[in-house]
Design an enzyme around this catalytic site. Structure first.
Site, PDB file in Angstrom:
ATOM      1  N   TYR A  94       5.248  -6.026  -9.385  1.00 58.77           N
ATOM      2  CA  TYR A  94       4.456  -6.819 -10.328  1.00 58.77           C
ATOM      3  C   TYR A  94       5.368  -7.213 -11.496  1.00 58.77           C
ATOM      4  CZ  TYR A  94       0.368  -5.069  -7.822  1.00 58.77           C
ATOM      5  OH  TYR A  94      -0.553  -4.774  -6.846  1.00 58.77           O
ATOM      6  N   TYR A 124     -12.533  -8.132   3.572  1.00 54.86           N
ATOM      7  CA  TYR A 124     -12.115  -6.884   2.918  1.00 54.86           C
ATOM      8  C   TYR A 124     -13.183  -6.431   1.927  1.00 54.86           C
ATOM      9  CZ  TYR A 124      -9.893  -9.446  -1.136  1.00 54.86           C
ATOM     10  OH  TYR A 124      -9.617 -10.232  -2.231  1.00 54.86           O
ATOM     11  N   TRP A 173      -8.952  -1.982 -10.945  1.00 51.77           N
ATOM     12  CA  TRP A 173      -8.831  -3.275 -10.238  1.00 51.77           C
ATOM     13  C   TRP A 173     -10.145  -3.848  -9.737  1.00 51.77           C
ATOM     14  CZ3 TRP A 173      -9.898  -3.177  -4.850  1.00 51.77           C
ATOM     15  CH2 TRP A 173      -9.990  -1.899  -4.286  1.00 51.77           C
ATOM     16  N   GLU A 183     -18.751   7.564  10.703  1.00 52.90           N
ATOM     17  CA  GLU A 183     -20.005   6.839  10.368  1.00 52.90           C
ATOM     18  C   GLU A 183     -19.792   5.324  10.450  1.00 52.90           C
ATOM     19  OE1 GLU A 183     -21.763   7.991   6.531  1.00 52.90           O
ATOM     20  OE2 GLU A 183     -22.421   5.918   6.252  1.00 52.90           O
ATOM     21  N   LYS A 237     -12.505   0.907   4.425  1.00 51.88           N
ATOM     22  CA  LYS A 237     -11.508   1.935   4.131  1.00 51.88           C
ATOM     23  C   LYS A 237     -12.217   3.255   3.896  1.00 51.88           C
ATOM     24  CE  LYS A 237      -9.628   4.750   1.036  1.00 51.88           C
ATOM     25  NZ  LYS A 237     -10.318   5.624   0.067  1.00 51.88           N
ATOM     26  N   SER A 238     -11.746   4.303   4.545  1.00 59.47           N
ATOM     27  CA  SER A 238     -12.215   5.645   4.200  1.00 59.47           C
ATOM     28  C   SER A 238     -11.137   6.667   4.527  1.00 59.47           C
ATOM     29  CB  SER A 238     -13.492   6.008   4.960  1.00 59.47           C
ATOM     30  OG  SER A 238     -13.890   7.314   4.576  1.00 59.47           O
ATOM     31  N   GLU A 266      -0.274 -12.418   1.879  1.00 60.83           N
ATOM     32  CA  GLU A 266      -1.305 -11.614   1.216  1.00 60.83           C
ATOM     33  C   GLU A 266      -2.074 -12.382   0.145  1.00 60.83           C
ATOM     34  OE1 GLU A 266       0.001  -7.666   0.513  1.00 60.83           O
ATOM     35  OE2 GLU A 266      -1.833  -7.077  -0.498  1.00 60.83           O
ATOM     36  N   TYR A 292       0.842  -1.204   0.000  1.00 62.68           N
ATOM     37  CA  TYR A 292       0.000   0.000   0.000  1.00 62.68           C
ATOM     38  C   TYR A 292       0.880   1.260   0.000  1.00 62.68           C
ATOM     39  CZ  TYR A 292      -3.589  -3.360   1.524  1.00 62.68           C
ATOM     40  OH  TYR A 292      -4.422  -4.436   1.642  1.00 62.68           O
TER      41      TYR A 292
HETATM   42  P1  A2P Z   1     -13.799   7.446   0.942  1.00 64.66           P
HETATM   43  O1  A2P Z   1     -12.390   7.018   1.276  1.00 64.66           O
HETATM   44  O2  A2P Z   1     -13.861   8.684   0.138  1.00 64.66           O
HETATM   45  O3  A2P Z   1     -14.702   7.474   2.162  1.00 64.66           O
HETATM   46  P2  A2P Z   1     -14.252  -0.757   0.941  1.00 64.66           P
HETATM   47  O4  A2P Z   1     -13.972  -0.556   2.377  1.00 64.66           O
HETATM   48  O5  A2P Z   1     -15.349  -1.742   0.671  1.00 64.66           O
HETATM   49  O6  A2P Z   1     -13.031  -1.043   0.125  1.00 64.66           O
HETATM   50  O7  A2P Z   1     -14.865   0.615   0.361  1.00 64.66           O
HETATM   51  C1  A2P Z   1     -14.082   1.759   0.304  1.00 64.66           C
HETATM   52  C2  A2P Z   1     -14.790   2.782  -0.534  1.00 64.66           C
HETATM   53  O8  A2P Z   1     -16.023   3.175   0.065  1.00 64.66           O
HETATM   54  C3  A2P Z   1     -13.966   4.031  -0.660  1.00 64.66           C
HETATM   55  O9  A2P Z   1     -14.172   4.534  -1.966  1.00 64.66           O
HETATM   56  C4  A2P Z   1     -14.568   4.973   0.382  1.00 64.66           C
HETATM   57  O10 A2P Z   1     -14.422   6.319  -0.033  1.00 64.66           O
HETATM   58  C5  A2P Z   1     -16.014   4.580   0.365  1.00 64.66           C
HETATM   59  N1  A2P Z   1     -16.684   4.692   1.667  1.00 64.66           N
HETATM   60  C6  A2P Z   1     -16.161   4.473   2.887  1.00 64.66           C
HETATM   61  N2  A2P Z   1     -17.072   4.622   3.861  1.00 64.66           N
HETATM   62  C7  A2P Z   1     -18.226   4.951   3.232  1.00 64.66           C
HETATM   63  C8  A2P Z   1     -19.548   5.232   3.676  1.00 64.66           C
HETATM   64  N3  A2P Z   1     -19.852   5.202   4.982  1.00 64.66           N
HETATM   65  N4  A2P Z   1     -20.472   5.542   2.741  1.00 64.66           N
HETATM   66  C9  A2P Z   1     -20.172   5.585   1.444  1.00 64.66           C
HETATM   67  N5  A2P Z   1     -18.958   5.318   0.950  1.00 64.66           N
HETATM   68  C10 A2P Z   1     -17.984   4.996   1.831  1.00 64.66           C
END
Ligand code: A2P
Length: 282
Positions: A101, A188, A199, A251, A242-243, A89, A27
């Protein structure tokens, strides 16, 4: 990852209450994750033992003699003494070297013949040396798990298997197999990924637009994202959303103040399409 984004996001996450941080050498932001953890420890917000950091062994590092040095490199980048969990991984190996890669002149991946059981023994040695508190795997199917579980002289079994898992890909069979063997499933893409076409299989519809998830969310005054996360934790699947957005980071943590009924759990389970967002075509 834009510079600094990961640092700020991990700090926000720790302040929010998150303790499990899922990282990886590939990452390319482990230095920021380590910095965030160390800053929060220095602030007195947390102690090292409050954090559960998961690192990952990349495909080019499967030969047993590379495993410990690779983990040591991760620890050096993190500036931490140990990881809480170190996982393989992916079950397939690439040619060792600087290319993450490696590809041949035709653009084909250059694989590398290794023995997953030998890689696992090197993982066991990392745990015995105290560099990883626990060891596990990721993207392993049942057959690959069985190879490890049935390995003669197995010292430590995988504690977890990190795989794609969400309402559109619920993993019923693998979940049952892992339950029988006391292997925790870490899900994940629990929100259905970022839908990045480079991807992600975007032919599968966006999870968070799902009408069932949104209708159930309305009842609890929660979002579809919170329902998707709650669904998994309520069935014993660990989630690693992931956010990079502070509001969404918070949230995604507000999922411990309600529970879904058995009927709602069944309704969400029935959404399973058996289609992956992350196809890992390699
Ligand atoms: P962002 O980083 O802008 O919040 P996953 O965890 O399934 O891989 O999903 C990650 C994606 O979902 C990212 O694009 C993230 O964007 C977005 N995301 C994370 N939390 C939320 C949420 N509560 N509602 C909508 N989209 C979200």
């Amino acid at each position: 990852t834009p510079k600094g984004t990961c640092l700020e996001s991990v700090k926000t996450a720790i302040d929010t209450g998150y303790r499990h941080i899922d990282g990886a050498f590939v990452y390319f932001n482990e230095h920021e994750v380590g910095q965030a953890i160390r800053e929060k420890i220095a602030e007195g917000k947390i102690k090292r033992e409050d954090i559960f950091y998961c690192g990952k062994l990349w495909n080019t590092c499967h030969p047993p003699e590379l495993v410990r040095p690779t983990l040591e490199k991760t620890l050096k980048i993190l500036q931490l003494d140990y990881v809480d969990l170190y996982i393989i991984e992916l079950p397939m190996a690439f040619k060792p070297g600087d290319a993450i890669y490696p590809r041949d002149e035709n653009g084909k991946f250059i694989y590398h013949e290794t023995d997953l059981c030998a890689t696992w023994e090197a993982m066991e040695a990392c745990k015995d040396a105290g560099l990883a508190k626990s060891i596990g795997v990721s993207n392993f199917n049942r057959r690959q798990l069985e190879m490890i579980l049935n390995k003669p002289g197995l010292k430590h079994k995988p504690v977890s298997n990190q795989v794609e898992c969400h309402p559109y890909f619920t993993q019923p069979k693998l979940l049952e197999f892992c339950r029988q063997h006391d292997i925790v499933i870490v899900g994940y893409s629990p929100l259905g990924t970022s839908r990045d076409e480079t991807w992600v299989n975007v032919s599968s519809p966006p999870l968070l637009k799902d009408s069932v998830l949104n209708a159930i969310g309305k009842k609890y005054n929660k979002t579809a994202a919170q329902i998707a996360l709650r669904f998994n934790i309520q069935r014993g699947v660990v989630v690693i959303p992931k956010s990079f957005n502070p509001q969404r980071i918070r949230e995604n943590f507000q999922i411990f103040d309600f529970s879904l009924t058995e009927k709602e759990m069944k309704e969400i389970e029935a959404l399973n399409k058996n289609v992956r967002y992350v196809e890992l075509l390699m």
